[in-house]
Design an enzyme around this catalytic site. Structure first.
Site, PDB file in Angstrom:
ATOM      1  CG  ASN A  13     -12.817 -96.043  17.277  1.00  0.00           C
ATOM      2  OD1 ASN A  13     -12.510 -94.852  17.094  1.00  0.00           O
ATOM      3  ND2 ASN A  13     -12.174 -97.098  16.965  1.00  0.00           N
ATOM      4  CD1 TRP A  14     -18.309 -91.870  16.366  1.00  0.00           C
ATOM      5  CD2 TRP A  14     -17.863 -89.749  16.029  1.00  0.00           C
ATOM      6  NE1 TRP A  14     -19.406 -91.301  17.026  1.00  0.00           N
ATOM      7  CE2 TRP A  14     -19.108 -89.966  16.732  1.00  0.00           C
ATOM      8  CE3 TRP A  14     -17.532 -88.412  15.751  1.00  0.00           C
ATOM      9  CZ2 TRP A  14     -19.938 -88.725  17.023  1.00  0.00           C
ATOM     10  CZ3 TRP A  14     -18.099 -87.237  16.278  1.00  0.00           C
ATOM     11  CH2 TRP A  14     -19.328 -87.594  16.963  1.00  0.00           C
ATOM     12  CE  LYS A  15     -13.043 -98.559  13.602  1.00  0.00           C
ATOM     13  NZ  LYS A  15     -12.680 -99.579  12.742  1.00  0.00           N
ATOM     14  CG  HIS A  99      -8.290 -99.806  17.471  1.00  0.00           C
ATOM     15  ND1 HIS A  99      -8.125-100.110  16.103  1.00  0.00           N
ATOM     16  CD2 HIS A  99      -9.903 -99.532  17.753  1.00  0.00           C
ATOM     17  CE1 HIS A  99      -9.580-100.322  15.568  1.00  0.00           C
ATOM     18  NE2 HIS A  99     -10.332-100.346  16.424  1.00  0.00           N
ATOM     19  CD  GLU A 101      -9.472 -99.345  12.500  1.00  0.00           C
ATOM     20  OE1 GLU A 101      -9.427 -98.354  12.952  1.00  0.00           O
ATOM     21  OE2 GLU A 101     -10.208-100.075  12.068  1.00  0.00           O
ATOM     22  CD  GLU A 171     -11.898-103.134  19.294  1.00  0.00           C
ATOM     23  OE1 GLU A 171     -12.947-102.758  19.304  1.00  0.00           O
ATOM     24  OE2 GLU A 171     -10.785-102.680  18.706  1.00  0.00           O
ATOM     25  N   GLY A 177     -14.520-104.103  11.451  1.00  0.00           N
ATOM     26  CA  GLY A 177     -14.930-103.472  10.106  1.00  0.00           C
ATOM     27  C   GLY A 177     -15.175-104.329   8.898  1.00  0.00           C
ATOM     28  CB  SER A 217     -18.804-106.608  12.945  1.00  0.00           C
ATOM     29  OG  SER A 217     -17.599-106.278  11.942  1.00  0.00           O
ATOM     30  N   GLY A 238     -17.398 -99.456  16.167  1.00  0.00           N
ATOM     31  CA  GLY A 238     -16.807 -98.620  15.113  1.00  0.00           C
ATOM     32  C   GLY A 238     -18.005 -97.978  14.179  1.00  0.00           C
ATOM     33  N   GLY A 239     -18.147 -98.834  13.269  1.00  0.00           N
ATOM     34  CA  GLY A 239     -19.225 -98.642  12.141  1.00  0.00           C
ATOM     35  C   GLY A 239     -20.422 -98.146  12.681  1.00  0.00           C
TER      36      GLY A 239
END
Ligand code: PEP
Length: 256
Positions: A13-15, A99, A101, A171, A177, A217, A238-239
């Site tokens: 997930n590149w966000k 998600h 976020e 998640e 993150g 993470s 993500g990251g």
């Protein structure tokens, strides 16, 4: 993981990261690293305006593409939104739904998540449905109740003959993150409970065929241990998905 019954999926997930001009370079690197990965399905979820570039870059690879969000509505006067049909028409296979976020920063409700899940399925997209508790909820000891409720609402109206087209991602909000990862036991316990609820909603055969991912993470160092849990069938990352080499180290960890 249990490859006998279900697919292992490693999804990035590149966000809101990377630029359209960087998609090709990223894609070439990932394709070089992972030319013939057969042990898992690799998925990249870029920002919507980079979907087309990602689809083009990965068209000659075993790497699938997904959106990060879709609209609850089929079409019409919804400025700035993107429909499931549009995402499907471009050629994407997946869409991330719910998600944390989006729930946290854009007020997305369980009801909206449910509408998105149903409209994704109706349009032939596979929703990756995100569920997760906050730190406060974990400390109050209501993690499993919260996850059960989120799952039940998200799947409302999804018939048994369509549920196989769904992926669940556990998640924990406090792990996204933050560099804090749930222990493999904590993550495994929640994923086991998710499967138990799928069993009670849809029966044992269907429940054992649904892939449940962990996200929060995940990286090349902790992935193997998390993926060794019987009910964790992959990761939503993500990251660490922003760097092809770091992402590939997770893909490698799924080869167990
Ligand atoms: C995510 O965005 O779904 C996620 C798990 O992020 P990170 O890996 O950066 O925690």
């Amino acid at each position: 993981m249990n490859r006998k019954y279900r697919k292992t999926i490693i999804a990035g997930n590149w966000k809101m990261n990377l630029l359209p001009s960087e998609v090709k370079g990223y894609g070439e690197k990932l394709k070089c690293l992972a030319p013939k990965v057969k042990w898992c399905e690799i998925v990249i979820c870029p920002p919507s305006l980079m979907l087309q570039a990602a689809l083009k870059t990965f068209s000659n690879a075993r790497i699938h593409v997904g959106a990060q969000n879709i609209c609850t509505e089929a079409k019409g006067a919804y400025t700035g939104e993107i429909s499931a049909a549009q995402v499907k028409d471009l050629g994407a296979k997946y869409v991330i739904v719910g998600h944390s976020e989006r729930r946290q920063y854009y007020g997305e409700t369980d009801k909206q998540v449910n509408l998105k899940v149903n409209i994704a399925i109706e349009n032939g997209l596979i929703p990756i449905i995100c569920l997760g508790e906050t730190l406060e909820q974990r400390e109050m000891g209501i993690t499993l109740d919260h996850i059960r409720l989120q799952l039940k609402i998200a799947l409302s109206g999804v018939p048994a003959d369509k549920i196989r087209k769904v992926v669940i991602a556990y998640e924990p909000v406090w792990a996204i993150g933050t560099g804090k990862t749930a222990t493999s036991e904590e993550a495994g316990e929640v994923c086991k409970e998710i499967r138990a609820q799928l069993r009670s909603l849809y029966g044992a055969r269907i429940a054992r065929s649904i892939s449940i991912l962990y996200g929060g993470s995940m990286n090349g160092d902790n992935a193997a241990e998390l993926l060794a849990q019987p009910d964790i069938d992959g990761g939503l990352i993500g990251g660490a998905s922003l760097d092809p080499e770091k992402f590939y180290s997770i893909i490698l960890a799924a080869n167990q």
